[in-house]
Write a protein that holds these residues in place. Sequence first.
Motif, PDB file in Angstrom:
ATOM      1  N   LEU A   6      -0.375  10.943  18.578  1.00 51.80           N
ATOM      2  CA  LEU A   6       0.569  11.697  17.751  1.00 51.80           C
ATOM      3  C   LEU A   6       1.793  12.150  18.538  1.00 51.80           C
ATOM      4  O   LEU A   6       2.834  12.454  17.952  1.00 51.80           O
ATOM      5  N   LEU A   7       1.661  12.233  19.863  1.00 51.84           N
ATOM      6  CA  LEU A   7       2.756  12.704  20.693  1.00 51.84           C
ATOM      7  C   LEU A   7       3.681  11.577  21.135  1.00 51.84           C
ATOM      8  O   LEU A   7       4.687  11.840  21.813  1.00 51.84           O
ATOM      9  N   ARG A   8       3.364  10.354  20.778  1.00 57.57           N
ATOM     10  CA  ARG A   8       4.261   9.248  21.076  1.00 57.57           C
ATOM     11  C   ARG A   8       5.455   9.303  20.134  1.00 57.57           C
ATOM     12  O   ARG A   8       5.366   9.778  19.001  1.00 57.57           O
ATOM     13  N   ARG A   9       6.600   8.805  20.580  1.00 57.22           N
ATOM     14  CA  ARG A   9       7.814   8.872  19.774  1.00 57.22           C
ATOM     15  C   ARG A   9       7.767   7.942  18.573  1.00 57.22           C
ATOM     16  O   ARG A   9       8.410   8.194  17.551  1.00 57.22           O
ATOM     17  N   GLU A  10       6.999   6.835  18.699  1.00 56.78           N
ATOM     18  CA  GLU A  10       7.002   5.852  17.621  1.00 56.78           C
ATOM     19  C   GLU A  10       6.315   6.402  16.371  1.00 56.78           C
ATOM     20  O   GLU A  10       5.432   7.246  16.440  1.00 56.78           O
ATOM     21  N   ILE A  11       6.729   5.889  15.224  1.00 52.84           N
ATOM     22  CA  ILE A  11       6.162   6.298  13.939  1.00 52.84           C
ATOM     23  C   ILE A  11       4.664   6.005  13.909  1.00 52.84           C
ATOM     24  O   ILE A  11       4.225   4.925  14.287  1.00 52.84           O
ATOM     25  N   TYR A  12       3.883   6.974  13.457  1.00 52.26           N
ATOM     26  CA  TYR A  12       2.431   6.805  13.358  1.00 52.26           C
ATOM     27  C   TYR A  12       1.893   7.390  12.054  1.00 52.26           C
ATOM     28  O   TYR A  12       1.501   6.652  11.154  1.00 52.26           O
ATOM     29  N   VAL A  13       1.933   8.711  11.915  1.00 52.49           N
ATOM     30  CA  VAL A  13       1.420   9.344  10.707  1.00 52.49           C
ATOM     31  C   VAL A  13       2.205   8.877   9.482  1.00 52.49           C
ATOM     32  O   VAL A  13       1.631   8.630   8.416  1.00 52.49           O
ATOM     33  N   SER A  14       3.514   8.728   9.629  1.00 52.81           N
ATOM     34  CA  SER A  14       4.341   8.290   8.494  1.00 52.81           C
ATOM     35  C   SER A  14       3.941   6.906   8.008  1.00 52.81           C
ATOM     36  O   SER A  14       3.990   6.620   6.808  1.00 52.81           O
ATOM     37  N   ALA A  15       3.544   6.041   8.934  1.00 50.47           N
ATOM     38  CA  ALA A  15       3.109   4.704   8.548  1.00 50.47           C
ATOM     39  C   ALA A  15       1.837   4.776   7.719  1.00 50.47           C
ATOM     40  O   ALA A  15       1.690   4.090   6.697  1.00 50.47           O
ATOM     41  N   ALA A  16       0.891   5.629   8.141  1.00 50.35           N
ATOM     42  CA  ALA A  16      -0.358   5.799   7.397  1.00 50.35           C
ATOM     43  C   ALA A  16      -0.089   6.379   6.012  1.00 50.35           C
ATOM     44  O   ALA A  16      -0.657   5.925   5.010  1.00 50.35           O
ATOM     45  N   PHE A  17       0.793   7.372   5.941  1.00 53.09           N
ATOM     46  CA  PHE A  17       1.099   7.987   4.651  1.00 53.09           C
ATOM     47  C   PHE A  17       1.780   6.980   3.724  1.00 53.09           C
ATOM     48  O   PHE A  17       1.487   6.935   2.524  1.00 53.09           O
ATOM     49  N   ALA A  18       2.671   6.156   4.268  1.00 51.97           N
ATOM     50  CA  ALA A  18       3.357   5.161   3.443  1.00 51.97           C
ATOM     51  C   ALA A  18       2.365   4.161   2.861  1.00 51.97           C
ATOM     52  O   ALA A  18       2.439   3.797   1.678  1.00 51.97           O
ATOM     53  N   GLY A  19       1.424   3.701   3.687  1.00 54.39           N
ATOM     54  CA  GLY A  19       0.420   2.763   3.190  1.00 54.39           C
ATOM     55  C   GLY A  19      -0.458   3.379   2.121  1.00 54.39           C
ATOM     56  O   GLY A  19      -0.745   2.751   1.090  1.00 54.39           O
ATOM     57  N   ALA A  20      -0.886   4.616   2.347  1.00 55.77           N
ATOM     58  CA  ALA A  20      -1.698   5.311   1.355  1.00 55.77           C
ATOM     59  C   ALA A  20      -0.922   5.524   0.066  1.00 55.77           C
ATOM     60  O   ALA A  20      -1.467   5.386  -1.038  1.00 55.77           O
ATOM     61  N   ALA A  21       0.366   5.855   0.191  1.00 58.81           N
ATOM     62  CA  ALA A  21       1.195   6.089  -0.993  1.00 58.81           C
ATOM     63  C   ALA A  21       1.357   4.822  -1.819  1.00 58.81           C
ATOM     64  O   ALA A  21       1.286   4.854  -3.064  1.00 58.81           O
ATOM     65  N   VAL A  22       1.565   3.701  -1.145  1.00 55.96           N
ATOM     66  CA  VAL A  22       1.697   2.434  -1.873  1.00 55.96           C
ATOM     67  C   VAL A  22       0.411   2.126  -2.637  1.00 55.96           C
ATOM     68  O   VAL A  22       0.447   1.739  -3.814  1.00 55.96           O
TER      69      VAL A  22
ATOM     70  N   GLY B 196      -0.833  -1.970   0.371  1.00 56.23           N
ATOM     71  CA  GLY B 196      -0.865  -0.687   1.054  1.00 56.23           C
ATOM     72  C   GLY B 196      -1.138  -0.841   2.536  1.00 56.23           C
ATOM     73  O   GLY B 196      -0.431  -0.267   3.378  1.00 56.23           O
ATOM     74  N   ALA B 197      -2.163  -1.614   2.882  1.00 54.28           N
ATOM     75  CA  ALA B 197      -2.497  -1.828   4.293  1.00 54.28           C
ATOM     76  C   ALA B 197      -1.384  -2.580   5.014  1.00 54.28           C
ATOM     77  O   ALA B 197      -1.079  -2.298   6.175  1.00 54.28           O
ATOM     78  N   THR B 198      -0.764  -3.530   4.315  1.00 57.68           N
ATOM     79  CA  THR B 198       0.323  -4.305   4.918  1.00 57.68           C
ATOM     80  C   THR B 198       1.514  -3.422   5.251  1.00 57.68           C
ATOM     81  O   THR B 198       2.095  -3.515   6.342  1.00 57.68           O
ATOM     82  N   VAL B 199       1.883  -2.550   4.327  1.00 62.67           N
ATOM     83  CA  VAL B 199       3.013  -1.643   4.571  1.00 62.67           C
ATOM     84  C   VAL B 199       2.725  -0.754   5.773  1.00 62.67           C
ATOM     85  O   VAL B 199       3.572  -0.584   6.661  1.00 62.67           O
ATOM     86  N   ALA B 200       1.521  -0.168   5.829  1.00 59.23           N
ATOM     87  CA  ALA B 200       1.174   0.705   6.948  1.00 59.23           C
ATOM     88  C   ALA B 200       1.227  -0.060   8.268  1.00 59.23           C
ATOM     89  O   ALA B 200       1.782   0.438   9.265  1.00 59.23           O
ATOM     90  N   PHE B 201       0.666  -1.269   8.289  1.00 64.25           N
ATOM     91  CA  PHE B 201       0.629  -2.035   9.536  1.00 64.25           C
ATOM     92  C   PHE B 201       2.021  -2.482   9.963  1.00 64.25           C
ATOM     93  O   PHE B 201       2.367  -2.405  11.156  1.00 64.25           O
ATOM     94  N   VAL B 202       2.833  -2.952   9.021  1.00 65.76           N
ATOM     95  CA  VAL B 202       4.173  -3.443   9.370  1.00 65.76           C
ATOM     96  C   VAL B 202       5.026  -2.316   9.952  1.00 65.76           C
ATOM     97  O   VAL B 202       5.741  -2.513  10.947  1.00 65.76           O
ATOM     98  N   ILE B 203       4.948  -1.137   9.344  1.00 67.24           N
ATOM     99  CA  ILE B 203       5.723  -0.010   9.873  1.00 67.24           C
ATOM    100  C   ILE B 203       5.253   0.354  11.278  1.00 67.24           C
ATOM    101  O   ILE B 203       6.063   0.562  12.195  1.00 67.24           O
ATOM    102  N   ARG B 204       3.941   0.432  11.463  1.00 62.67           N
ATOM    103  CA  ARG B 204       3.416   0.768  12.784  1.00 62.67           C
ATOM    104  C   ARG B 204       3.715  -0.336  13.801  1.00 62.67           C
ATOM    105  O   ARG B 204       4.037  -0.059  14.965  1.00 62.67           O
ATOM    106  N   ALA B 205       3.619  -1.592  13.372  1.00 58.03           N
ATOM    107  CA  ALA B 205       3.927  -2.703  14.267  1.00 58.03           C
ATOM    108  C   ALA B 205       5.393  -2.661  14.689  1.00 58.03           C
ATOM    109  O   ALA B 205       5.724  -2.900  15.856  1.00 58.03           O
ATOM    110  N   GLY B 206       6.279  -2.359  13.744  1.00 56.07           N
ATOM    111  CA  GLY B 206       7.691  -2.228  14.096  1.00 56.07           C
ATOM    112  C   GLY B 206       7.917  -1.095  15.077  1.00 56.07           C
ATOM    113  O   GLY B 206       8.753  -1.193  15.991  1.00 56.07           O
TER     114      GLY B 206
END
Length: 216
Positions: free
Chosen positions: A150-166, A184-194
């Motif tokens: 959670l302390l890393r600068r890259e997006i993490y929680v937001s990616a999970a929330f986006a996937g759940a929201a979709v 939903g899983a694809t959106v979460a993974f793509v955001i986190r992968a980016g």
Amino acid sequence: MDTPTLFAFLDHLAIAVFAVTGALAASRKELDIVAFCFFGVAAGLGGGTLRDVLLGELPVFWVAQPAYVVVAVAASVLVFFTAHVFYENWSRYRLLLWADAVGMAAYAVMGAAKALAAGAPAIPAMVMGAMTATFGGVIRDVVAGEPSVLLRREIYVSAAFAGAAVYVMLIGVGAPFWAAAAPGATVAFVIRAGALARGWSLPVYRPRPGRDVDRV
């Protein structure tokens, strides 16, 4: 494969992947096989345990169905005997982060799906999906004494929330489980992968100069 079977398969898969991240954390510390299993179980079951407690779903899922514990332990043991194979081309922490991204994406959907099944409204279900997907990683890092993901600068929680929201929104418009879970899983993974590959991050707080106390 019918929907309940697919649901159960993805649920076990998500737990196995998160257990792998816990075992990889143990491998970074060069611990024994018991520690591998402990880390794997903590990472694999932690997020779902928090979800069930908050939803009042007792006993929690792995107490009611011990097969989940078996899956987490089996995944951890597998890592104990095979982790070195991957380290020739991947650093241990890099492998952990990418495995975590896969588990996070799957767990975001499964957490939201279980929350909806328990009768939670849409927005709480999205939050439960994000919490389920990220809390196991937090437990893993705390137990391993590693800097929290959670302390890393890259997006993490937001990616999970986006996937759940979709997932929740697609279910809300009548999509079947698989047609909502895959996007939903694809959106979460793509955001986190980016975030991992390109360093995507959200704007951070910047401290402002203090007010001059001598000025009115």
